[in-house]
Design a protein around this motif. Structure first.
Motif, short mmCIF file in Angstrom:
data_model
loop_
_atom_site.label_atom_id
_atom_site.label_comp_id
_atom_site.label_asym_id
_atom_site.label_seq_id
_atom_site.Cartn_x
_atom_site.Cartn_y
_atom_site.Cartn_z
N VAL A 141 92.25 54.55 52.16
CA VAL A 141 91.81 53.81 50.94
C VAL A 141 90.52 52.98 51.16
N VAL A 142 89.96 52.71 50.08
CA VAL A 142 88.47 52.11 50.43
C VAL A 142 88.79 50.60 49.41
N ILE A 143 88.26 49.54 50.19
CA ILE A 143 88.46 48.12 49.69
C ILE A 143 87.17 47.38 49.64
N ALA A 144 87.14 46.67 48.49
CA ALA A 144 85.89 45.89 48.15
C ALA A 144 86.53 44.67 47.66
N HIS A 162 100.29 51.28 59.13
CA HIS A 162 100.92 52.70 58.74
C HIS A 162 100.15 53.73 59.32
N HIS A 163 98.97 53.42 59.92
CA HIS A 163 98.09 54.65 60.37
C HIS A 163 97.21 55.22 59.26
N ILE A 164 96.82 54.31 58.21
CA ILE A 164 96.50 55.05 57.12
C ILE A 164 94.74 54.76 57.21
N GLN A 165 94.07 55.69 57.15
CA GLN A 165 92.44 55.61 57.09
C GLN A 165 92.08 54.60 55.98
N THR A 166 91.06 53.59 56.47
CA THR A 166 90.69 52.47 55.44
C THR A 166 89.25 52.39 55.52
N TYR A 167 88.60 52.09 54.35
CA TYR A 167 87.04 51.76 54.40
C TYR A 167 87.09 50.46 53.80
N MET A 192 91.88 48.91 65.28
CA MET A 192 91.53 49.99 64.33
C MET A 192 89.89 50.19 63.94
N GLN A 193 89.18 49.42 64.45
CA GLN A 193 87.90 49.78 64.59
C GLN A 193 87.46 50.68 65.68
N LEU A 200 90.03 53.89 62.51
CA LEU A 200 90.74 53.98 61.45
C LEU A 200 90.39 52.96 60.19
N LEU A 201 89.51 51.92 60.70
CA LEU A 201 88.83 50.74 59.87
C LEU A 201 87.45 51.21 60.08
N GLN A 202 86.66 51.57 58.86
CA GLN A 202 85.29 51.69 58.91
C GLN A 202 84.72 50.95 57.71
N VAL A 203 83.45 50.33 58.24
CA VAL A 203 82.82 49.40 57.63
C VAL A 203 81.54 50.34 56.48
N ILE A 204 81.63 50.01 55.23
CA ILE A 204 80.67 50.63 54.43
C ILE A 204 79.51 49.75 54.31
#
Length: 578
Positions: A88-91, A112-117, A194-195, A199-203
């Motif tokens: 999921v990507v979040i803004a 839930h170990h879901i990849q997130t941006y 996460m980082q 698992l958590l990546q910053v765009i």
């Protein structure tokens, strides 16, 4: 729901946080407000949820955000590991707590170990839509309440195509959200963990560059802009929202160098302190832009809402005064420009389609027909336009040419699948230059369109009815119109009644009914024998019921007179009920 039971649950929770706890204590003696905060869970509709900030199950806060994100996470898990890996990507926009809500969404998904941006800083809604497609994520989330007042925020959901989830998958997500029994007990992941695991990546700016490069492709005459773009004077205001950087960037890189940003409204401000409402549909939102426009002798004034999906234009009209264009008028100008110029250049598709909503002006249909382009109506809400785009792409049937709705939302390039004020701002600047080269203003261009196709005029009215009582009044009003439908308005008969809840179109004179092949929605539309129409629709994002009106006459005076009378007749009947 037993609101007192849920209030007690929150009252004795030891981890609300200082801010929410204090707000709850401040209203503990106000039973009416407490009931409104707790009498239900915040509505999670087909586009997500939107509401006032504050404590309670019926308010936007950390825990209702977690509940929405938890429902989304469970939905993604049902679609397997590939969906979780795509992620999921979040803004988020400039509103109160938007950044916090974006992070809470990410941490809930992370549990839930879901990849997130997640974007490093605020970004507009259309760039979120673009990022979903660019990163090939399973879903997207935009934290925004669009043009609502400062006390609002929201959670907006997007599918893998970059459009808002259509009704069926949205209902599945709604079901998952509603299955969450205790919003106060939802587990979240640790941000640092996460980082560290990626698992958590910053765009960052790479996405901005990619989006801006795509924006360049929508211009019809890029060579004209590069050569003469400095001849157009543009005043732009982002109304304290997200659009300042992306709009000024795309204008400058395209060749529009004579751009002036309203400095008082340039920076993000969650209070939107210089306007009563950060809504480009509101003439008052243009006050500072008009002052700047007079000083600069600007050719066009452009305003975007906080998340930059809506855009409004003001142009020089009669006596050289700035006149705010309606959403339908701007759409007509854009559509005529795009189709006429593509036709001249030989790039207009033979299978072209224009998409609009059922409450959008019929002038769009007339323009499209003139250029051999098919018009298809959708329900109100750009998610339905995005859904049709996805269908046509899959079936290889129609080539998308333009999509719009009367509420100031436009889409030109299909690399985004929601309304895009950044695209629209660039096209508005290009149209202004093109008309100026002919010695005309955009207002002159609008009059040319009316003289060519007829004087189509529209208007909108609404009633705000808050809380539980307000909901009941809105439902009662629609029920009354269904049970006692008007068969004439003024001296003219109603010839067609469309009920989008029952999916029936009734031809009154023949007493004949046919099916409407659109998703069901609590909307009524009435068409009169002289071509005039009106529509009743509860808002999906605000405690309002909206009334739309449209007419088409041979000249402007007749159109204005007919529209005014139609509106008076309908609203008189409405006010008798409420």
């Amino acid at each position: 729901m037993d609101w007192k039971k849920h209030w007690e649950r929150w009252k004795h929770c030891g981890w609300l946080g200082e801010d929410l706890q204090k707000q709850l204590e401040n209203i503990q003696n106000d039973e009416q407000t407490l009931e409104d905060c707790f009498y239900k869970y915040m509505d999670f509709g087909t586009g997500g949820m939107r509401g006032e900030l504050g404590p309670g199950t019926n308010r936007m806060n950390t825990f209702t955000i977690r509940r929405a994100a938890e429902g989304l996470a469970r939905y993604i898990e049902e679609h397997g590991n590939n969906a979780k890996t795509r992620g999921v990507v979040i803004a988020f926009d400039s509103r109160h707590r938007s950044r916090e809500f974006a992070l809470e969404t990410a941490l809930t998904l992370g549990a839930h170990h879901i990849q997130t941006y997640i974007f490093r800083d605020l970004r507009p809604t259309p760039e979120l839509s673009y990022a979903v497609r660019h990163l090939n994520t399973f879903a997207g989330v935009m934290i925004t309440a669009s043009h609502n007042p400062p006390e609002y925020n929201g959670f907006k959901l997007y599918g893998s195509d970059g459009g808002q989830f259509p009704p069926e998958p949205a209902k599945e997500i709604m079901k998952k959200v509603n299955e969450v029994e205790d919003e106060l007990a939802i587990k979240t992941a640790n941000e640092n963990d996460m980082q560290a695991s990626r698992l958590l990546q910053v765009i960052g700016e790479d996405m901005d560059t990619a989006y801006n490069d795509e924006l360049q492709t929508i211009s019809i005459h890029p060579e004209l802009i590069q050569e003469k773009g400095d001849r157009v004077s543009i005043v732009f205001t982002p109304l304290h929202g997200t659009a300042n950087i992306p709009v000024t960037r795309v204008l400058e890189t395209s060749g529009f160098t004579n751009v002036h940003v309203v400095k008082e409204q340039a920076l993000p401000d969650p209070e939107f302190s210089t306007v009563k409402s950060p809504n480009p549909e509101d003439k008052a939102a243009f006050e500072l832009a008009i002052e700047e426009g007079v000083e600069r002798d600007a050719d066009v004034l452009i305003a975007t809402d906080p998340d930059a999906d809506r855009v409004g234009l003001a142009v020089k009209g009669k006596d050289n005064h700035y006149q705010l264009l309606s959403g339908n008028q701007t759409g007509a100008l854009m559509l005529e420009y795009l189709l006429s110029q593509r036709s001249k250049k030989g790039t207009l598709s033979k299978n072209g389609v224009m998409l609009k909503t059922i409450v959008t002006s019929e002038i769009g249909r007339a323009i499209a027909e003139n250029y051999g382009v098919t018009t298809i109506d959708t329900l109100t809400g750009f998610k339905f336009i995005g859904e049709k785009m996805k269908q046509f792409e899959k079936e290889n049937t129609y080539d998308f040419q333009f999509g719009y709705e009367e509420s100031y939302g436009y889409l030109i390039g299909d690399f985004v699948r929601d309304k895009d004020a950044v695209q629209a701002s660039l096209l508005a600047a290009e149209m202004t230059l093109w008309y100026k080269e002919q010695g005309k203003t955009l207002y002159d261009g609008l009059i040319d369109i009316y003289e060519k196709y007829g004087f189509y005029l529209e208007d909108l009215d609404s009633l705000t009815l808050k809380g539980k009582i307000g909901e009941e009044k809105i439902e009662g009003l629609l029920k009354d119109f269904r049970q006692h439908p008007p068969l004439s308005i003024g001296s003219k008969d109603i010839t067609v009644i469309e009920d989008y809840q029952t999916s029936e179109r009734w031809y009154v004179r023949e007493d004949r009914k046919e099916s409407i092949h659109l998703p069901t929605s609590n909307v009524l539309k009435y068409k009169r024998e002289d071509g005039a129409w009106f529509c009743i629709r509860p808002s999906g994002t605000e405690p309002k019921v909206k009334f739309y009106f449209g007419v088409n006459k041979a000249n402007l005076e007749q159109a204005e007179e007919t529209l005014l009378q139609l509106k008076m007749d309908i609203m008189t009947q409405v006010h008798q009920y409420v």
